[in-house]
Design an enzyme around this catalytic site. Sequence first.
Site, PDB file in Angstrom:
ATOM      1  N   ALA A  88      31.748  67.637   8.213  1.00 10.10           N
ATOM      2  CA  ALA A  88      30.929  67.516   9.414  1.00 10.10           C
ATOM      3  C   ALA A  88      30.499  66.062   9.643  1.00 10.10           C
ATOM      4  CB  ALA A  88      29.742  68.475   9.348  1.00 10.10           C
ATOM      5  N   SER A  89      29.203  65.827   9.881  1.00 10.37           N
ATOM      6  CA  SER A  89      28.761  64.488  10.270  1.00 10.37           C
ATOM      7  C   SER A  89      28.775  63.477   9.138  1.00 10.37           C
ATOM      8  CB  SER A  89      27.361  64.546  10.882  1.00 10.37           C
ATOM      9  OG  SER A  89      27.430  65.061  12.194  1.00 10.37           O
ATOM     10  N   THR A  90      29.067  63.906   7.922  1.00 11.71           N
ATOM     11  CA  THR A  90      29.332  62.931   6.869  1.00 11.71           C
ATOM     12  C   THR A  90      30.493  62.033   7.291  1.00 11.71           C
ATOM     13  OG1 THR A  90      28.475  64.447   5.205  1.00 11.71           O
ATOM     14  CG2 THR A  90      29.882  62.691   4.401  1.00 11.71           C
ATOM     15  N   LYS A  92      30.691  60.487  10.011  1.00  7.45           N
ATOM     16  CA  LYS A  92      30.165  59.323  10.731  1.00  7.45           C
ATOM     17  C   LYS A  92      30.045  58.096   9.833  1.00  7.45           C
ATOM     18  CE  LYS A  92      27.553  61.734  14.395  1.00  7.45           C
ATOM     19  NZ  LYS A  92      27.874  63.144  14.107  1.00  7.45           N
TER      20      LYS A  92
END
Length: 428
Positions: A88-90, A92
Site C-alpha cells: 500500500a502507501s509504503t 510512497k
Amino acid sequence: MLDAGALAGLAGYGTASASGGDDAERGVEHGWGKVADAFRANFNGNPGEIGAACSVYVGGRPVVNLWDGLANRAANRPWRKNTIVRVASTTKGATAICAHILAQRGQLDLDAPVVKYWPEFGANGKESIKVRWLLSHQAGLPIVDGPLTFEQACAWHPVIRALEAQKPLWQPGTEHIYHAVTYGFLVGEVVRRITGKSLGTFFADEVARPLRLSAWIGLPEKEEHRVARVEFTAPLSLEDLIAALIKLTGLDADTVTAWVKSLYSPGSVLARAGELGGALTNPDIYITRAWRAAEFPAANMLSDARSLARMYAATVSHVDGIRLLNPATVKRATAVQTDKTRMHGLPPGLNLPADRTFNMSLGFFRASRAVPMGVGPGSFGHPGSGGSIGFADPDAGVGFGYVTNLWNLRPDDPRADNLAKAVRSCLG
C-alpha cells in the site's frame, strides 16, 4: 502459528542464520533476539498475524531477517523467503527515494515549478506549484474530478491528462492534506519527464536491481506465484477511529471528534482522495493481475520485508557498496514541511499540531506520536494501509522493514511499533 523449528533458539538471543533450503538467511544475530521475541508475540497478539516478515539492517548489514505463518490461509501455503505482498502507501517512500536520487544528481530542482519539467501541468492555476509541494502533499491536488475508469487509471496517461486539467482545492503551498493516490502520479510524471522512464522502471533500474531487491511497482507476471493473499480485520467505524486517534495522538476527545467528522466522513476530501475520480471504487480490483501489473506509485508496490529494510538502509549507509542518498540529501529530504501549513478541510478555529497528526517531510513521515515508527527522533519512512512500514534512522544507521497479509486498518495497530521498540531496545 509460528513453527517451532523456524524460531528455535530465537527467544532472547539468536544465530546469524539458519542453514540450507528455504530457511537460508533466516534468523537474528546475537544480541537481536528481542526482535524475534516481538515478532513471535505479534502472532499471538491483537490483531495477530496470518503471515508476516520483519527485517533489520544496521550499518549496511542484516541483523534480523524473519518470516513465518501462511502466505495463503485458504490454500495452507506457508510464507517463504521469497513471499511478497502489497504494501500500500509504503510505496510512497520508494517513490520519494526516486525523486531525491534525481535531486541529488542535479536533474531535479525541488524548488522549481513543476511546469519546468511538465509544461502541460500549469493549466487552471497550477503554473506556480513547486515540485516540493508534490512531495509534501501541499499541492492542492488530492482528488481528480474524473470520471475515470480503472482501465484508464492503469493506462497512466488518462490520469495525467485529468491532473493537468484539475483545479487545486486550495492555494498551493498554504495547506496540506494526504494525496493518497494522486501523489504517485504527480511525482511519477515528473520523474518520467526528466528520465523518459516510468516511475516503476526507474525504481527497478536505479534502486531495486542494484540492491537486489524483491520489490516492484508494476509486478512482472513471472513473479505472481510469490504474492501473499491479503485478508482484513473487522471494518473500522468512525467511532472506532476517534477512539484510536485519541489514544494514539493524546489530543482531547472534542478535537479528535471534530477532526475525524470533518475529514473522514463519506464524501469528504480524504474519502474522495482514495477513489481517483471513480477509478478505484470497486474493492475487487485490488486482487486482480491488472492492478498488480499497473504502476500506481503511491499504492501498489509488492515487496518483502528484507527489500524494504535494505532499501532504507541504503539511504543512510552503504549496503554492499551502494548508497542511494548522501547525508545532505537525507537532511533536505527529511525536513518537516507540514508544521508550516494548516490541514485542509478542518473546521474554522481547529488547528492540529503536525507532530500529533501529519508530520510529513518531502515524501517521508517523520517519527512522531501519531506515527510511532523509528528508533530515534531522526527516523523517517512511510507506513502503508494495513500495517506495513519501512523506515531508516541516520543516527543509528538502521533500515527497517515489516510486511503482513493480515491488514488492520486501525491507526493504533501495535505490530510494527512492537518490533520497532524491540529494535530500540537492542540498540541500547
